[in-house]
Design a protein around this motif. Sequence first.
Motif: not given
Length: 118
Positions: A51-52, A113-116, A7-8
């Motif tokens: 991704v955005l 929310n988006i990591g996976d 995520v970072v």
Amino acid sequence: MKGFSKVVEVLSNYKRYQVRLKSIKIKLKFEVLDEELKSNLLEEKEEKEKVLKLIDNALDVLDQDLELPLIRAKYLNEGVKQDNLVYRSREFPYSSSHYYRIKKRALRKLDDNIGDLL
């Protein structure tokens, strides 16, 4: 933060992805390209857009008063800044320990929310 490295990384590259996406769109619109290059650019365009969109949607779940400004200042605006430069700024008039708690909570929400999906 080690647990949130993906995520970072994506947050850190947010501006770069936006610029690259604009460049791809311009190239596709104004240049004559061979089929292979065009195909590669279209694929990259779709990936960057995905991704955005994931990032933008995930940012909506953050607290708009504390977490979102912190994430914007730390990762999304003009590259990654050192933590002490963020929590010592006028935008964040709270202690360093409070800053780190908010940062960890925000990154956890983003990762949930988006990591996976990255």
